[in-house]
Motif scaffolding. Structure first.
Motif, short mmCIF file in Angstrom:
data_model
loop_
_atom_site.label_atom_id
_atom_site.label_comp_id
_atom_site.label_asym_id
_atom_site.label_seq_id
_atom_site.Cartn_x
_atom_site.Cartn_y
_atom_site.Cartn_z
N LYS A 266 0.83 -1.21 0.00
CA LYS A 266 0.00 0.00 0.00
C LYS A 266 0.86 1.25 0.00
O LYS A 266 0.60 2.22 -0.72
N TYR A 269 2.29 1.65 -3.67
CA TYR A 269 1.43 2.14 -4.75
C TYR A 269 0.99 3.58 -4.53
O TYR A 269 0.82 4.35 -5.48
N ASN A 276 -5.59 3.31 -6.00
CA ASN A 276 -6.11 2.08 -5.40
C ASN A 276 -5.30 0.87 -5.84
O ASN A 276 -4.66 0.87 -6.89
N ARG A 277 -5.35 -0.16 -5.03
CA ARG A 277 -4.50 -1.33 -5.24
C ARG A 277 -4.93 -2.17 -6.43
O ARG A 277 -4.09 -2.72 -7.14
N ASN A 281 -2.42 -3.30 -9.20
CA ASN A 281 -2.18 -4.73 -9.43
C ASN A 281 -2.38 -5.10 -10.90
O ASN A 281 -1.59 -5.85 -11.48
#
Length: 302
Positions: A266, A269, A276-277, A281
């Motif tokens: 977290k 990023y 947002n992850r 991803n």
């Protein structure tokens, strides 16, 4: 990169070092070289500009004005006319041959494409597109990989219109390579070029503000252009959209940060400017083919 089945049916293995299978069309010729024995200082030269791409195995390249380097699958090299390559094959053997393709493209074809680019895609700083006169070594992106794979198929295909098909693919290949070279040149020299080039200035700004929210509106103002003109110019000259470039630079930053096994994903990023992850991803996996967590786990101590 896979060779078409027709290649294996048609080729004749006559030499264990740099066995050559060639296909010649109007504006280009493709040569697939196979090496089945370890060798050193093998010389190779073409009288036209050449795209060389590694298919299987490893070469060590010795070129002018460049330190020796490993040439690996997934990588390509642009060589000017009459450039002498001195090549080592440290790992080749009968069961695991080294394979490389070399595609010589006619000067006339290259000049026609470059003239078209200068007419329809002029550079923002007023300079002209031209084929680089130095050795350009790069990793294939998905688009260039796809074009090379398609050309491998077309050159070996027995089709009455394949000259036409190949010509169209060559045009796209030349454009994408020149855009990629321009993008790499700006990225490496952005701070030096930024005072005289608006795109270099924007790229330099992006590289130092990746952690911030970056919008087309704000970047176009930095370039002193309208949003539509900025977007069009950026994409035509660099071959990617501004957002794609920003995301690519953020993923590069994340790759370096993930080498610290103690850093939270977290934290990474957010530091790279992702909100947002799930989006982080998705982009990371698309480029690196593993998740951020899987990539970071490689650096954890046992």
């Amino acid at each position: 990169m896979r060779l078409p089945e027709r290649f294996f049916k048609e080729r004749k293995l006559e030499h264990l070092v740099e066995n050559q299978t060639s296909y010649t069309l109007n504006n280009a010729s493709m040569h697939v070289f196979e090496t089945h024995l370890q060798a050193e200082k093998v010389l190779l030269q073409f009288d036209q500009p050449v795209l060389a791409s590694m298919l299987i195995g490893k070469k060590v390249m010795h070129l002018r004005d460049k330190e020796s380097f490993n040439f690996l699958p997934g990588e390509s090299l642009i060589l000017p006319s009459n450039e002498v390559m001195c090549i080592d094959f440290p790992e080749a053997d009968v069961d695991n041959p080294t394979r490389c393709l070399a595609m010589a493209i006619s000067d006339e074809k290259i000049n026609n494409v470059i003239n078209l680019m200068n007419e329809q895609m002029p550079k923002v700083d007023g300079s002209e597109w031209a084929l680089m006169d130095y050795n350009y070594h790069f990793t294939n992106d998905a688009s260039i990989y796809g074009i090379i794979q398609r050309l491998l198929y077309l050159f070996t295909e027995n089709h009455p219109s394949k000259d036409f098909f190949v010509d169209n693919m060559l045009q796209e290949l030349i454009i994408r390579i020149l855009q990629g070279n321009e993008r790499d040149n700006y990225a490496k020299n952005a701070s030096k070029l930024s005072s005289n080039n608006r795109l270099a200035y924007v790229m330099d700004f992006i590289s130092t503000h990746l952690h911030e929210q970056l919008s087309i509106s704000d970047l176009s103002k930095k370039a002193c252009m309208s949003e539509s003109h900025f977007y069009k110019t950026f994409k035509e000259e660099l071959g990617v959209t501004p957002i794609d470039f920003i995301n690519s630079e953020r993923i590069k930053m994340a790759i370096n940060l993930l080498k610290d096994p103690d850093k939270k994903i977290k934290e990474i990023y957010l530091e790279c400017g992702f909100e947002n992850r799930s989006y982080f991803n998705r982009l990371f996996k698309r480029k690196i083919h593993v998740s951020p967590g899987q990539y970071q786990s490689k650096f954890k101590k046992d």
